[in-house]
Design a protein around this motif. Structure first.
Motif, PDB file in Angstrom:
ATOM      1  N   TYR A   1       2.788  42.778 -36.896  1.00 38.29           N
ATOM      2  CA  TYR A   1       3.702  43.724 -36.244  1.00 38.29           C
ATOM      3  C   TYR A   1       3.178  44.120 -34.868  1.00 38.29           C
ATOM      4  CZ  TYR A   1       6.826  47.764 -35.798  1.00 38.29           C
ATOM      5  OH  TYR A   1       7.767  48.675 -35.367  1.00 38.29           O
ATOM      6  N   PHE A   2       1.874  44.268 -34.760  1.00 39.98           N
ATOM      7  CA  PHE A   2       1.243  44.594 -33.480  1.00 39.98           C
ATOM      8  C   PHE A   2       1.508  43.492 -32.448  1.00 39.98           C
ATOM      9  CE2 PHE A   2      -2.700  44.182 -30.844  1.00 39.98           C
ATOM     10  CZ  PHE A   2      -2.480  45.286 -30.037  1.00 39.98           C
ATOM     11  N   VAL A   3       1.346  42.252 -32.861  1.00 38.92           N
ATOM     12  CA  VAL A   3       1.590  41.119 -31.962  1.00 38.92           C
ATOM     13  C   VAL A   3       3.072  41.055 -31.586  1.00 38.92           C
ATOM     14  CG1 VAL A   3       1.502  38.616 -31.736  1.00 38.92           C
ATOM     15  CG2 VAL A   3      -0.377  39.820 -32.851  1.00 38.92           C
ATOM     16  N   LEU A   4       3.944  41.378 -32.528  1.00 39.14           N
ATOM     17  CA  LEU A   4       5.381  41.397 -32.238  1.00 39.14           C
ATOM     18  C   LEU A   4       5.684  42.412 -31.139  1.00 39.14           C
ATOM     19  CD1 LEU A   4       8.284  40.515 -32.891  1.00 39.14           C
ATOM     20  CD2 LEU A   4       8.343  42.300 -34.662  1.00 39.14           C
ATOM     21  N   GLN A   5       5.053  43.557 -31.198  1.00 33.32           N
ATOM     22  CA  GLN A   5       5.249  44.561 -30.154  1.00 33.32           C
ATOM     23  C   GLN A   5       4.710  44.071 -28.811  1.00 33.32           C
ATOM     24  OE1 GLN A   5       3.457  48.162 -31.814  1.00 33.32           O
ATOM     25  NE2 GLN A   5       5.513  48.935 -32.245  1.00 33.32           N
ATOM     26  N   LEU A   6       3.556  43.420 -28.846  1.00 28.68           N
ATOM     27  CA  LEU A   6       2.966  42.909 -27.606  1.00 28.68           C
ATOM     28  C   LEU A   6       3.850  41.846 -26.949  1.00 28.68           C
ATOM     29  CD1 LEU A   6      -0.850  42.497 -28.388  1.00 28.68           C
ATOM     30  CD2 LEU A   6       0.246  44.257 -27.012  1.00 28.68           C
ATOM     31  N   SER A   7       4.643  41.162 -27.748  1.00 33.96           N
ATOM     32  CA  SER A   7       5.462  40.070 -27.206  1.00 33.96           C
ATOM     33  C   SER A   7       6.536  40.558 -26.242  1.00 33.96           C
ATOM     34  CB  SER A   7       6.112  39.292 -28.354  1.00 33.96           C
ATOM     35  OG  SER A   7       7.071  40.079 -29.045  1.00 33.96           O
ATOM     36  N   PHE A   8       6.744  41.875 -26.181  1.00 34.54           N
ATOM     37  CA  PHE A   8       7.756  42.430 -25.269  1.00 34.54           C
ATOM     38  C   PHE A   8       7.142  42.936 -23.962  1.00 34.54           C
ATOM     39  CE2 PHE A   8       9.865  42.838 -29.402  1.00 34.54           C
ATOM     40  CZ  PHE A   8      11.125  42.339 -29.111  1.00 34.54           C
ATOM     41  N   ILE A   9       5.835  42.765 -23.794  1.00 34.69           N
ATOM     42  CA  ILE A   9       5.171  43.297 -22.609  1.00 34.69           C
ATOM     43  C   ILE A   9       5.732  42.686 -21.327  1.00 34.69           C
ATOM     44  CG2 ILE A   9       3.000  43.242 -21.324  1.00 34.69           C
ATOM     45  CD1 ILE A   9       1.533  43.977 -23.782  1.00 34.69           C
ATOM     46  N   GLY A  10       5.951  41.377 -21.334  1.00 34.56           N
ATOM     47  CA  GLY A  10       6.494  40.723 -20.143  1.00 34.56           C
ATOM     48  C   GLY A  10       7.836  41.306 -19.739  1.00 34.56           C
ATOM     49  N   TRP A  11       8.694  41.536 -20.731  1.00 33.73           N
ATOM     50  CA  TRP A  11       9.991  42.152 -20.457  1.00 33.73           C
ATOM     51  C   TRP A  11       9.825  43.577 -19.930  1.00 33.73           C
ATOM     52  CZ3 TRP A  11      14.146  39.230 -20.224  1.00 33.73           C
ATOM     53  CH2 TRP A  11      14.198  38.045 -20.976  1.00 33.73           C
ATOM     54  N   ALA A  12       8.854  44.304 -20.480  1.00 38.77           N
ATOM     55  CA  ALA A  12       8.618  45.675 -20.038  1.00 38.77           C
ATOM     56  C   ALA A  12       8.165  45.710 -18.582  1.00 38.77           C
ATOM     57  CB  ALA A  12       7.570  46.340 -20.931  1.00 38.77           C
ATOM     58  N   ILE A  13       7.304  44.771 -18.189  1.00 35.00           N
ATOM     59  CA  ILE A  13       6.861  44.692 -16.793  1.00 35.00           C
ATOM     60  C   ILE A  13       8.049  44.413 -15.878  1.00 35.00           C
ATOM     61  CG2 ILE A  13       5.476  43.355 -15.157  1.00 35.00           C
ATOM     62  CD1 ILE A  13       3.459  42.923 -17.428  1.00 35.00           C
ATOM     63  N   LEU A  14       8.917  43.513 -16.312  1.00 31.66           N
ATOM     64  CA  LEU A  14      10.115  43.198 -15.533  1.00 31.66           C
ATOM     65  C   LEU A  14      11.013  44.429 -15.390  1.00 31.66           C
ATOM     66  CD1 LEU A  14      11.751  41.015 -14.097  1.00 31.66           C
ATOM     67  CD2 LEU A  14      12.823  40.473 -16.295  1.00 31.66           C
ATOM     68  N   CYS A  15      11.110  45.210 -16.447  1.00 30.40           N
ATOM     69  CA  CYS A  15      11.912  46.439 -16.384  1.00 30.40           C
ATOM     70  C   CYS A  15      11.307  47.440 -15.404  1.00 30.40           C
ATOM     71  CB  CYS A  15      12.011  47.070 -17.772  1.00 30.40           C
ATOM     72  SG  CYS A  15      13.034  46.126 -18.924  1.00 30.40           S
ATOM     73  N   GLY A  16       9.971  47.485 -15.367  1.00 29.14           N
ATOM     74  CA  GLY A  16       9.311  48.366 -14.414  1.00 29.14           C
ATOM     75  C   GLY A  16       9.601  47.965 -12.986  1.00 29.14           C
TER      76      GLY A  16
END
Length: 264
Positions: free
Chosen positions: A209-224
Motif C-alpha cells: 500500500y505504501f508503494v501504491l501511494q508512492l506511485s502517484f508522486i510524479g503526478w503530484a509533482i506535475l500538479c504542483g
C-alpha cells in the motif's frame, strides 16, 4: 493481489468517457487540495521577501521583549492565552472533521462506483454522503479514535506509528461495509471493530500500500507545477485507485476464507 498497474488500468477504464462525472464527484476535495497548494505557494512567496538577517533580528528582539515581560505576566493573561489556544484548536478540529466528512462521502461513492460501473453519479448528494446519519458522528469518532491510537503508538517510536497508520488505512471503507451488513433496527457496529478489521485486511499488505501511494508522486509533482490545477484529475484517479485497492483486499479476504472453509 492485483498489481498497481492492473488497479490503475481498471480505474482508467471505469472513467473512460466519464471523466466529467469523476471530476464532479471529487470537486469539493479537489478544490480544497488546490486551495492548500495555492496557500503554500503564497506562504513561500511571502517568506522569500524576508532576509535571514532581519528574521534573526526580529527573533532576538521578540525574545528580549518576552523575557522582559515575564515579571508582569498575570494569571488572567495566561488564562486568556490558553483559552484562545483552546478555541483555535476546537475550530481547527471542526474544520478538519468537515473536510474529512467530504472525503469520506467521496470515498464511499467512489467505492460504490467501482462495485457498480454503470452507476449514475450525483455529485452533490454523493459527495455529502459522509454527512448523513449513518456516517457523520461515527466518522468523527473514528477520527478521534485513530488519533488516540496513533499517538500512543508514536510515543514508542515514529516507525510503529507509521506502520499502524497503514494498518488503519482501510478503516473508513470497512465501516461502510459494516453498516451495510447491519440489519435494520440493530445497533451500529463498534468503531473498534472497523479498526480491527482494517488491521486484518492490511496484514502483509502495508508495504504494498505504501508503494501504491508512492506511485502517484510524479503526478503530484506535475500538479504542483500547474499550481494545483492538475489535482482536478489526480484526486479522482487516486480515490478510484484506492477504492479499487480496498475492493481487491475484500475479494482476496473472501477467497481466503472460502478456501479455508473448504479445507476444513
Amino acid at each position: 493481489m492485483k498489481t498497481r498497474a492492473a488497479l490503475k488500468t481498471e480505474v482508467k477504464q471505469l472513467f473512460k468517457g466519464r471523466w466529467k462525472d469523476a471530476i464532479l464527484l471529487c470537486i469539493v476535495v479537489s478544490l480544497l487540495s488546490i486551495f492548500s497548494v495555492a496557500a503554500n505557494y503564497t506562504d513561500q512567496a511571502t517568506s522569500g521577501h524576508t532576509s535571514i538577517t532581519s528574521s534573526t533580528d526580529n527573533i532576538q528582539q521578540g525574545a528580549s521583549q518576552a523575557l522582559a515581560a515575564i515579571p508582569t505576566i498575570s494569571w488572567a493573561l495566561i488564562a486568556t492565552v490558553l483559552g484562545a489556544l483552546a478555541v483555535g484548536a476546537v475550530i481547527n478540529f471542526v474544520f478538519y472533521c468537515v473536510v474529512k466528512l467530504f472525503m469520506v462521502g467521496t470515498m464511499y461513492s467512489m467505492l460504490d462506483w467501482v462495485r457498480n460501473p454503470s452507476r449514475e453519479i450525483h455529485p452533490v448528494s454523493d459527495s455529502t454522503v459522509g454527512f448523513t446519519r449513518p456516517y457523520a458522528w461515527p466518522t468523527v469518532g473514528l477520527v478521534v479514535l485513530q488519533a488516540i491510537f496513533l499517538t500512543l503508538w508514536s510515543l514508542l517510536l515514529i516507525v510503529p506509528g507509521i506502520i499502524k497508520a497503514f494498518a488503519y488505512s482501510q478503516t473508513y471503507f470497512v465501516y461502510k461495509d459494516l453498516v451495510a451488513a447491519t440489519p435494520a433496527g440493530q445497533p451500529r457496529p463498534k468503531l473498534t471493530l472497523a479498526i480491527t478489521k482494517s488491521r486484518q485486511l492490511m496484514r502483509g499488505h502495508k508495504m504494498e500500500y505504501f508503494v501504491l501511494q508512492l506511485s502517484f508522486i510524479g503526478w503530484a509533482i506535475l500538479c504542483g507545477i500547474t499550481m494545483g490545477i492538475g489535482l482536478l484529475w489526480l484526486v479522482p484517479y487516486r480515490y478510484g485507485t484506492f477504492a479499487n485497492y480496498y475492493q481487491n483486499l475484500v475479494d482476496l479476504d473472501q477467497a481466503n476464507e472460502a478456501a479455508a472453509s473448504m479445507a476444513a
